[in-house]
Structures are given as structure tokens and as C-alpha cells.
Design a protein around this motif. Structure first.
Motif: not given
Lengths: 363, 98
Positions: A91, A110, A263, A278-279, A283, A285, A287-288, A290, A318, A362
Motif C-alpha cells: 500500500q 501517500r 483498491c 473513492h470519496d 481517497r 478504499s 487510505p494511503s 488517492y 492527511s 466502501k
């Protein structure tokens, strides 16, 4: 192991804006791209962009690209070209190969994937003949390399790519014999479509290409009318004398790195197929990781730039680079721009599709 | 579609024809990943970036399954074709950095 705060993969409109936004927040950014030049598709876009003034409407894509590169240089962003991102491990480790000769792994706190999209193909007997190509490939040839792919063009697809590239082929000196559209109605913006129509190019809606003929390259194409169920109607075939067939049948998000990393995917037929969930902050699923631009659902360069800014901002935040209030105000500003770009007759459909992705589980 | 037309390539990197793909589907290989494993479609230079969606559509039309079910949801690295020699030359800089 080499370490960077943020590694951005892809230096098109989304990746460049992500890198700039994150660097402005203070993050140490590495931007990698597999091509010899940065900018992605921007430098092929010799037409003026749509939208409002704050989205660089009325400015040509090449000029936007030049401005973004200047900005990246001013911010001293580290850029590695001829660098292929081959994988993501644990990740947060990006495996890259530089110049097809040096393999190395970078620890990235990230990762921002701005890998873009690939052109869809249409298969018909003769589609592998030289002279059949993606509309994007033809655009690269005329606008970047200044080479005409052929003299007599058949364009498959009347969406924005189809009509914009048709017009640019005309400007470059080719004849566009016809634009064929399988759907019953035209797909592109009126402004671009009208320019091609005014030049006298015939448009055939409810038609498709049946086959291409030629010995060692395309010499003609057969076009056929489709019924309501999209099946060819026998007896309606006619032949056009062309040496080039350009396919503008949409794009598919380049999701290999994202899905290889694990992802979660969401199906979005409107935006090109399976995309990483993504949100609003871009980001995934994981967290690191995008995403931004076409890889998160195929839209336009203007939305890709705003999504890139959002991803860069959120990734930097973040990592503790921005105060909450500054993050909040910038987040709202970018979101406001995205909503403006996703409004109107064409935009609303994309907005609904985008919201459906975000609302999906998610996982 | 005329029978001869089934000889057109769907995966041009590995030169896999429509006929071969349809045969594999009829034998029960009904996902893009299955088709790749039995025909090599999608295993060439472009790594399926051209034919994946087409193969998914062919499977969906022939079996009635939704596209989403037949598309691949995971990918193997490297996502670009690289020579093994490149990995052999890997700069192991962990030691000197730490």
C-alpha cells in the motif's frame, strides 16, 4: 529505501495539479511519468476549453499545460520522466522502472494515481489493417508530431473526441469523408459538432462501420445502417473511399495499478466501466492511495485538474501539512468548482454517476 | 456475421481470433481472466489494455452475464512489460541509506 511524502503517478492535467497543490501545502512530492515529456494529453489540445473563466475556459489546452509546467518548476517539484510505475506493494511502496533499465522502489507515505485512460476499440473485419487507429493517436500525430495519418478519413464516433479530432484533421489538411455514430443522436458539444458540419462533412447517426477493405492498408470502408436494436440492416451498406479510420468510441480508466494494489472497484458505465471507489477527497478504499482524473471515471481535462487539486490537497492534509481551517476552505472551493463543471445538460449525468460511485459501499 | 469474419483478431498482441474466444466461452471459460489463461488473449505487449473490454462484451453477449461480473478486478504486476534484466539490476539502496 528512498522516501517521499507523496508520489504522483502520471503528469497529465490531474497529476500536475495534484503535485502542485501538494507541494504548495509543503509536502515533498515526486511526480513520475512514463512519457518523455510531461503534460499528458494537454499538449494535444489546441482547442479552447469550456466552462467558466475560473476553469480556464477560452484558454487552449497547450497553454494550460505550459502554465502548469511553469508552476511545477517554480515549486521545484521533482519530476522523473521515462519512468514507468510498474506496481504498488504494501500500500505504500511504488515500484518504478526508469529508462527501461533501472528498477527501484520508493516508499511513498501517500500515492496519487493519475494514470488517465485508454481508448476503446471497435472490432470489425479489417480493424487490424494499417490505417485504423484511435482518434487520440491521430491527434497525437497531427498536433504533436505534425504528421498526417492519412488523406481521407472516416471518423467512428461523434462524441467530443470524434468531432474535435475531425476538425483538427481538417485544419491539418486531411479530408474527413464522414463521421459515423452508432447512437440515434450525436454525442458531442454543439459548438465542436457545428464546426465540422459547416465544413461540409456528412454525419451518419444510427450507422456503424461494417468492415474495412484493403491489401496492406485501408483502401475503403463499408458503412451500414443500424436498427433500433443496433443490428445492421441488410441492404443498407455503402462504401466510402478512405485510407484512414479513426475510432473515437470512448475511453476506459487505466485502473491496473489501483486494482493491483487492492483498491475496491465500483462499476460506473457512464464514466467508463470499473473504477476505484473513492470519496469526495479522492481517497480510495486504501487510505494511503488517492486517485484523480480519468482513472477515477472518464470526464474532461477541466474536471481532472480540479480532482487533482483535491487529491493533492487531501493527501498533504492527511500528512499534517495544512491547518484544518485552511484545508476546509480550499476543499470547499475545489468542490464548488467541481459541482459547477458537473452541471448542465452534459454535466449532470456525470455528477450523478460520480455521486453513485461515492455512495457505493466502501467494502 | 459471416464465418470468415470470425477469423479477425480480437487480441492483436497475441493474435487470438474471435473464433478462438467464442470456442473458449462455449467450453465454459466465462470471465476475461479465464479467457486469458486458456487463449493468452491479453497477455501480450499491451497487457490487455486494448482487448479486455471487447472480450468482456463478447462474453456478456454470449452468456447473458452482466459486464461487471466478467471484467477482471485484479491485475498482476508489473503493469508494463519490463525485461527481467531490469529487476536483476535493481539498486538495493536500503543498506546505504540506513
Amino acid at each position: 529505501m528512498m522516501e517521499r511524502d507523496i508520489v504522483v503517478i502520471g503528469s497529465g492535467p490531474a497529476g500536475l495539479c495534484a503535485a502542485i497543490e501538494a507541494a504548495e501545502a509543503g509536502a515533498k512530492v515526486l511526480l513520475v511519468d512514463e512519457n518523455a515529456k510531461p503534460g499528458g494529453q494537454l499538449f494535444k489540445q489546441i482547442h479552447k476549453f469550456f466552462g467558466s473563466r475560473e476553469h480556464s475556459a477560452g484558454v487552449r489546452g497547450i497553454d494550460i499545460g505550459t502554465l502548469l509546467l511553469q508552476k511545477a518548476e517554480e515549486l521545484d517539484i521533482e519530476v522523473w520522466l521515462n519512468t514507468e510505475a510498474c506496481g504498488i506493494f504494501d500500500q505504500d511502496k511504488v515500484w518504478v522502472v526508469r529508462d527501461k533499465s533501472t528498477s527501484l522502489t520508493i516508499h511513498a507515505k501517500r500515492i496519487i494515481l493519475a494514470t488517465g485512460a485508454n481508448e476503446n476499440v471497435v472490432n470489425f473485419p479489417g480493424w487490424t489493417l494499417p490505417g485504423v487507429m484511435g482518434a487520440g493517436a491521430a491527434q497525437t500525430m497531427i498536433n504533436i508530431h505534425r504528421v498526417l495519418p492519412g488523406r481521407k478519413i472516416l471518423m467512428i464516433g461523434s462524441g467530443n473526441v470524434g468531432v474535435i479530432v475531425s476538425y483538427q484533421l481538417l485544419q491539418a489538411g486531411a479530408q474527413v469523408k464522414a463521421v459515423v455514430e452508432a447512437a440515434p443522436q450525436l454525442g458531442g458539444y454543439g459548438v465542436h459538432t457545428a464546426k465540422v458540419r459547416r465544413a461540409g462533412v456528412p454525419f451518419y447517426t444510427g450507422h456503424t462501420v461494417l468492415e474495412a477493405h484493403g491489401t496492406d492498408h485501408v483502401e475503403s470502408a463499408v458503412i451500414v445502417k443500424l436498427d433500433a436494436a443496433w443490428k445492421p440492416i441488410a441492404g443498407t451498406e455503402f462504401s466510402v473511399d478512405v485510407d484512414t479510420i479513426c475510432i473515437a468510441a470512448g475511453l476506459t480508466p487505466a485502473v491496473e495499478l489501483a486494482f493491483g494494489a487492492g483498491c475496491r472497484s465500483v462499476n460506473s458505465p457512464v464514466l467508463g466501466g470499473l473504477v476505484p471507489w473513492h470519496d469526495e477527497s479522492m481517497r480510495t478504499s486504501i487510505p494511503s492511495i488517492y486517485i484523480a482524473g480519468d482513472v477515477s471515471g472518464v470526464e474532461e481535462a477541466s474536471t481532472a485538474m480540479e480532482e487533482g487539486r483535491m487529491a493533492g490537497l487531501s493527501a498533504a492534509h492527511s500528512l499534517g501539512y495544512l491547518e484544518a481551517s485552511r484545508y476546509r476552505s480550499r476543499f470547499e472551493a475545489i468542490n464548488h468548482n467541481l459541482l459547477a463543471l458537473r452541471s448542465g445538460m452534459f454535466g449532470q449525468k456525470r455528477r450523478d454517476a460520480k455521486e453513485a460511485i461515492m455512495a457505493a459501499r466502501k467494502g | 456475421m459471416a464465418d470468415d469474419d470470425k477469423d479477425m483478431f480480437i487480441c492483436r498482441c497475441e493474435e487470438v481470433t474471435l473464433r478462438e474466444i467464442e470456442q473458449a466461452i462455449d467450453e465454459g471459460f466465462v470471465t476475461v481472466t479465464d479467457i486469458k489463461r486458456v487463449t493468452r488473449a491479453g497477455m501480450g505487449l499491451c497487457q490487455g489494455r486494448t482487448c479486455t473490454k471487447t472480450i468482456a462484451r463478447i462474453i456478456a453477449q454470449r452468456t447473458g452475464k452482466p459486464l461487471e461480473e466478467v471484467l477482471p478486478k485484479s491485475y498482476r504486476y508489473p503493469v508494463r512489460p519490463e525485461k527481467l534484466q531490469v529487476v536483476e539490476n535493481e539498486e538495493f539502496n536500503d543498506a546505504k541509506d540506513s
